[in-house]
Design an enzyme around this catalytic site. Sequence first.
Site, PDB file in Angstrom:
ATOM      1  N   ASP A 202       0.862  -1.185   0.000  1.00 44.59           N
ATOM      2  CA  ASP A 202       0.000   0.000   0.000  1.00 44.59           C
ATOM      3  C   ASP A 202       0.895   1.230   0.000  1.00 44.59           C
ATOM      4  OD1 ASP A 202      -2.928   1.056   0.505  1.00 44.59           O
ATOM      5  OD2 ASP A 202      -1.602   2.230   1.782  1.00 44.59           O
TER       6      ASP A 202
ATOM      7  N   GLU B 259       1.043   5.634   0.236  1.00 42.66           N
ATOM      8  CA  GLU B 259       0.442   6.937   0.483  1.00 42.66           C
ATOM      9  C   GLU B 259       1.152   7.926  -0.433  1.00 42.66           C
ATOM     10  OE1 GLU B 259      -2.227   7.204   2.215  1.00 42.66           O
ATOM     11  OE2 GLU B 259      -2.088   5.131   2.937  1.00 42.66           O
TER      12      GLU B 259
ATOM     13  N   HIS C  38      -5.422   4.912   6.457  1.00 46.66           N
ATOM     14  CA  HIS C  38      -4.707   5.737   5.481  1.00 46.66           C
ATOM     15  C   HIS C  38      -3.228   5.900   5.826  1.00 46.66           C
ATOM     16  CE1 HIS C  38      -8.186   6.769   3.076  1.00 46.66           C
ATOM     17  NE2 HIS C  38      -8.836   7.099   4.168  1.00 46.66           N
TER      18      HIS C  38
ATOM     19  N   ASP D 274      -2.723  -0.175   6.360  1.00 47.84           N
ATOM     20  CA  ASP D 274      -3.612  -0.565   5.261  1.00 47.84           C
ATOM     21  C   ASP D 274      -3.142  -1.858   4.615  1.00 47.84           C
ATOM     22  OD1 ASP D 274      -4.896   1.740   5.873  1.00 47.84           O
ATOM     23  OD2 ASP D 274      -4.682   2.697   3.915  1.00 47.84           O
TER      24      ASP D 274
END
Length: 592
Positions: free
Chosen positions: A29, A31, A170, A175
């Site tokens: 994942d 960001e 988030h 995540d």
Amino acid sequence: MQNRATDFTQLNFDELDEPLRATTFVVVDLETTGGAAGSDAITEIGAVKVCNGQILGEFATLVDPGIAITPFVSVLTGITDSMVAAAPGLAAVLPAFLEFASGSVLVAHNAPFDVGFLKAGCLAQQRPWPGFPVVDTAVLARRILTRDEVPNCKLSTLAGFFQAATTPNHRALSDARATVDVLHGLIARLGSLGVHSLPELRAFTAQVSDAQRRKRHLADGIPHSPGVYIFKDAAGTPLYVGTSKDLRNRVRQYFVASETRTRMGEMVGLAESVDVIVCAHALEAQVRELRLITTLKPKYNRRSKNSDRTIWLKLTREHYPRLSVVREHRPDGADYFGPLRSARQAEQLRDAIHDAVPIRQCTDKLVPGRHVRSACTLADIGRCSAPCEQHISVDDYSVLVARIVQAWRADVGELITPLRDRLTQLSTHQRYEEAALLRDRIATLVRSCARAQSLTGLNRIEELVAARPDGVGGWELAVLRHGRLVGSDVAARGIAPMPIVESLVATAEAVDDRSAGLMAVVEETEILLRWLGEPGVRLVRSSRPWALPAFGAGRQRRWLASAKAAVGLANPFADRRGLRISHQPTRGRALG
């Protein structure tokens, strides 16, 4: 009969493909500073390596994006500029992550987003993408779970449904951990569906049925040429019309995993033949596709459902004309503007004109010298010239109407100037919502007038010949008459183009002047306008100068660009994605 375990373990030792229980997955994942790979940047990478339900390792690091993190992203993720100031850059982090994930199957929720950023990072570093097999848990969930089980396939929803040990928040590693539990929950469902190996899993998510694959022979014999293809059923009824620069490759895609649209799967299931029309170049193919969709109205073309719908803005033919949104252009002597793309666009355009010119908005039949009724509120606030109370003569009212027609045909400035003045006043008084609404109306007015003036300019030319480089030393040739394509050919490299042009002009279709027509004709002219605006296109000859009004809407392009930019800058928190609630009262507990 051989028994299988109740979990996702494959017990068949004769299985040739690697079973899912022996597959190593790296769940990743990211960001980021935004949603555009290549222009936005990664701020955090989190990954978990798992095999047979066991965690083998984790990878987590902040990344210095090299650009500022917006306030919205900081609120959403909790990652600030100060947090990443001392973090390594992607040039140092990406090689380490690729080594961590080497030899594994990459898993992500909404994988195109995360994989897109990783590929963009490899491209920026001139590093080859390893070509990981990729599994998207969002796609997998849509294939396995029903609406009765989950309302949507968001990660937070799936994590709650499968009772994940980690709540997504988030942040990349959290995540990724939540996605691991979601992946295991989904794999547990796959056993009962006959999916036990990685190839079976990829075929399952590809959404391509065996019936589709069995029809691969329909692509046999189709040439590698630009053109139009038509899928037909057993009765010869057209099902779908499409276009491609390479007909053979495009048609073959309908029978392999790259075609994932459910609607197309249904269409291929009914198809029994594929007809093709070879074209000189892509422009001819686009035009032929449009004409065929308009004529045949294939069931599986979305455009065919609206091909005969037209929207016009009409200035009624009365002593005191008014604006009316209509669906038909009639030879009644009235002024029509369009066709427009939708009723909503027509209504926005009408409202913008009402903001600029105080013509009446009522539907009463008004006769000069006859008092019909008292003026409405619009007259009290200066938005209507009140012809119902004879406050304006027919001649003076016709001046207002002439301003509207002039804007449509030549000079949009007389409408734009009062609107921009009012926009400035609203902004000065901090009435930002009203200002944003007015700004959108102005933009609609400018775009609509610019589009109409461009179409009109090309439609007026009796004959125009243009050429575009084909990329291999030759020329793509096109003959246009009154905004329609009437001839096309290619002058290959080393062949003199002018004899081909002369032959093309001599055999081209004859077209009458079309000052008004169907939306299909307008869409064709728009295709030609886009082609003429491409780099390298040259005008070989034209029966008259191709020109736009000197004071037309095209002059407002810079203002349009600034207005578009203002949409994103007006409120950085005006995002459609909902913020997750971290803490809320327990249900059933009394407050206070």
